[in-house]
Design a protein around this motif. Structure first.
Motif, PDB file in Angstrom:
ATOM      1  N   ASP A  69     -50.113 -21.775 -15.046  1.00  0.00           N
ATOM      2  CA  ASP A  69     -50.083 -21.666 -16.491  1.00  0.00           C
ATOM      3  C   ASP A  69     -50.451 -20.255 -16.952  1.00  0.00           C
ATOM      4  O   ASP A  69     -49.910 -19.744 -17.939  1.00  0.00           O
ATOM      5  N   ILE A  70     -51.349 -19.582 -16.223  1.00  0.00           N
ATOM      6  CA  ILE A  70     -51.717 -18.207 -16.551  1.00  0.00           C
ATOM      7  C   ILE A  70     -50.533 -17.267 -16.299  1.00  0.00           C
ATOM      8  O   ILE A  70     -50.280 -16.337 -17.074  1.00  0.00           O
ATOM      9  N   ILE A  73     -48.262 -17.445 -19.244  1.00  0.00           N
ATOM     10  CA  ILE A  73     -48.793 -16.723 -20.406  1.00  0.00           C
ATOM     11  C   ILE A  73     -48.622 -15.215 -20.234  1.00  0.00           C
ATOM     12  O   ILE A  73     -48.193 -14.508 -21.151  1.00  0.00           O
ATOM     13  N   SER A  76     -44.988 -14.125 -20.550  1.00  0.00           N
ATOM     14  CA  SER A  76     -44.431 -14.277 -21.900  1.00  0.00           C
ATOM     15  C   SER A  76     -44.948 -13.212 -22.858  1.00  0.00           C
ATOM     16  O   SER A  76     -44.472 -13.120 -23.986  1.00  0.00           O
ATOM     17  N   GLY A  77     -45.893 -12.379 -22.412  1.00  0.00           N
ATOM     18  CA  GLY A  77     -46.456 -11.362 -23.300  1.00  0.00           C
ATOM     19  C   GLY A  77     -45.412 -10.393 -23.813  1.00  0.00           C
ATOM     20  O   GLY A  77     -45.411 -10.023 -24.990  1.00  0.00           O
ATOM     21  N   THR A 130     -47.036  -6.638 -21.784  1.00  0.00           N
ATOM     22  CA  THR A 130     -46.890  -6.921 -23.211  1.00  0.00           C
ATOM     23  C   THR A 130     -46.411  -5.688 -23.971  1.00  0.00           C
ATOM     24  O   THR A 130     -45.473  -5.770 -24.777  1.00  0.00           O
ATOM     25  N   ILE A 373     -43.356 -20.127 -21.192  1.00  0.00           N
ATOM     26  CA  ILE A 373     -44.665 -20.774 -21.357  1.00  0.00           C
ATOM     27  C   ILE A 373     -44.570 -22.272 -21.074  1.00  0.00           C
ATOM     28  O   ILE A 373     -45.402 -22.847 -20.365  1.00  0.00           O
ATOM     29  N   PHE A 377     -46.564 -24.544 -18.055  1.00  0.00           N
ATOM     30  CA  PHE A 377     -47.463 -25.668 -18.275  1.00  0.00           C
ATOM     31  C   PHE A 377     -46.930 -26.961 -17.652  1.00  0.00           C
ATOM     32  O   PHE A 377     -47.694 -27.742 -17.070  1.00  0.00           O
TER      33      PHE A 377
END
Length: 417
Positions: A69-70, A73, A76-77, A130, A373, A377
């Motif tokens: 999950d990290i 994230i 997706s930045g 990001t 994301i 998950f």
């Protein structure tokens, strides 16, 4: 009576001259030097970026031992940053000198690759990834708008279709190259340096493009939603974001899914190679119908074929379905995306080309970000198989929405300019 005969003769002569002009003056050349430069710079832009895409989950796992999950994230930045910059990119490209905007954005895109080399912690990597989304989002808008400027208006739909081939091919070929390079070197640093070099070549190519003169937009209202998003195309945007979501799941997690579900450790490169073949063939086949303006038919065929591909991939019957799904997804997306881009352009005014380009990219990236994301998950708490079944269901829903609603929406709102 004599005057009527004379007028009739003049009209007949005029019609004959028009027919003669059409026969002696064929359509203007599409593959001019500036158009080829723009396509090459666009290919380099996406190749440098997507050389790393399928391997970053593995890099974060091996280098920083990040949870699934990290990983979602962190990856997706860049999408978040891209979404933030693209609405302003369309306005800037429409309001200022496009050549200077393109060169400046491409420079910052190039220099960000050095950040990956120096990022020694997960937090630093997440920050660099990001930040990289800002020049990536701005450069893609500027480059695609410049492409429209250098294409003859009579061949715009066809030109848009071929232009999209440059980034679609890069998004398919680059991951294949990245995977083979990593397998040969077992060194992520080599990939980062190669991406930096390719981005530099793209910068040099983009900076050499010569654009036709145009009048800058100075009389728009100071505050207008159309500066930042093409509101006339809202349903087109909502629809293509669903397809972007499915692409985000597939392109970012295909390597891990193939390894965990099917035991395929060296077939990911072949998967993307087959995908690129599908994209290329589909663009060539669809070029004629795009030139004839058959946008909704092209798009309908594409979304149906892509739905078959995502469904077959989720079924995971074995290696044959794994590779056949790549071909179908390539054929479908190669048919669908250029038609969507042409539809965005056709519902926009001439002074909204930058906004139209940024709008489709915003919609696509929004879907991709959600997909990355969401898949992270779902994979963490259920499985990668469940993530890809979600992609298949969402793709089918998007196809149904287009067939029932979006095609009609476009036909009512197209400006025919």
């Amino acid at each position: 009576m004599q005057r009527r005969k004379s007028t009739t003769k003049i009209d007949t002569d005029k019609k004959l001259r028009i027919v003669a002009d059409k026969s002696t003056n064929p359509l203007p050349a599409l593959w001019n030097k500036e158009y080829l430069k723009v396509m090459m710079s666009n290919f380099m832009l996406f190749f440098a970026f997507y050389l790393l895409t399928p391997l970053l989950p593995l890099y974060l796992d091996e280098q920083f031992h990040a949870e699934k999950d990290i990983i979602g994230i962190v990856l997706s930045g860049y999408v978040v940053a891209t979404l933030l910059i693209r609405p302003f990119s369309g306005f800037i490209v429409d309001s200022f000198d496009r050549k200077r905007v393109l060169t400046l954005c491409f420079f910052f895109f190039f220099i960000c690759f050095a950040g990956y080399i120096g990022a020694g912690t997960l937090l630093m990597f997440a920050i660099v990834r990001t930040i990289h989304g800002l020049p990536f989002g701005a450069t893609t808008v500027a480059n695609s708008t410049v492409a429209i400027d250098v294409v003859p208006s009579e061949r715009r739909n066809e030109g848009i279709g071929y232009y999209g081939l440059s980034n679609n091919l890069a998004m398919a070929i680059a991951p294949t190259a990245g995977i083979y390079i990593y397998q040969a070197t077992n060194n992520f640093g080599v990939l980062f340096w190669i991406s930096l070099g390719i981005a530099f070549i793209g910068l040099l190519t983009a900076s050499s493009v010569k654009l036709p003169k145009r009048n800058l937009v100075t009389d728009k209202p100071k505050l207008s939603m159309d500066h930042f998003f093409l509101t006339r195309g809202w349903m087109l945007a909502a629809n293509i974001s669903l397809f972007g979501l499915c692409w985000g799941i597939m392109s970012n997690y295909v390597a891990i899914f193939g390894k965990e579900r099917l035991g395929i450790t060296e077939g990911t490169g072949i998967f993307f190679a087959i995908l690129s073949v599908g994209l290329f063939v589909s663009r060539l086949i669809g070029a004629k119908s795009l030139r004839e303006g058959k946008l909704t038919r092209n798009c309908a065929q594409g979304v149906i074929i892509s739905t078959l591909g995502y469904t077959l991939f989720a079924c995971a019957f074995g290696e044959w379905s794994y590779f056949l799904s790549a071909l179908l997804i390539g054929l479908g997306n190669g048919r669908m995306y250029p038609a969507f881009l042409s539809m965005f352009i056709n519902v926009a005014r001439h002074d909204q080309r930058g906004t139209a380009n940024s709008s489709i990219l915003i919609s696509w990236d929004l879907g991709m970000g959600i997909g990355i994301i969401l898949a992270g998950f779902i994979a963490q708490y259920i499985s990668y198989g469940a993530a890809f079944w979600s992609a298949a269901i969402i793709q089918a829903s998007g196809a149904l929405i287009f067939l029932l609603f979006t095609g009609k929406f476009f036909m009512k709102r197209r400006l025919n300019v």
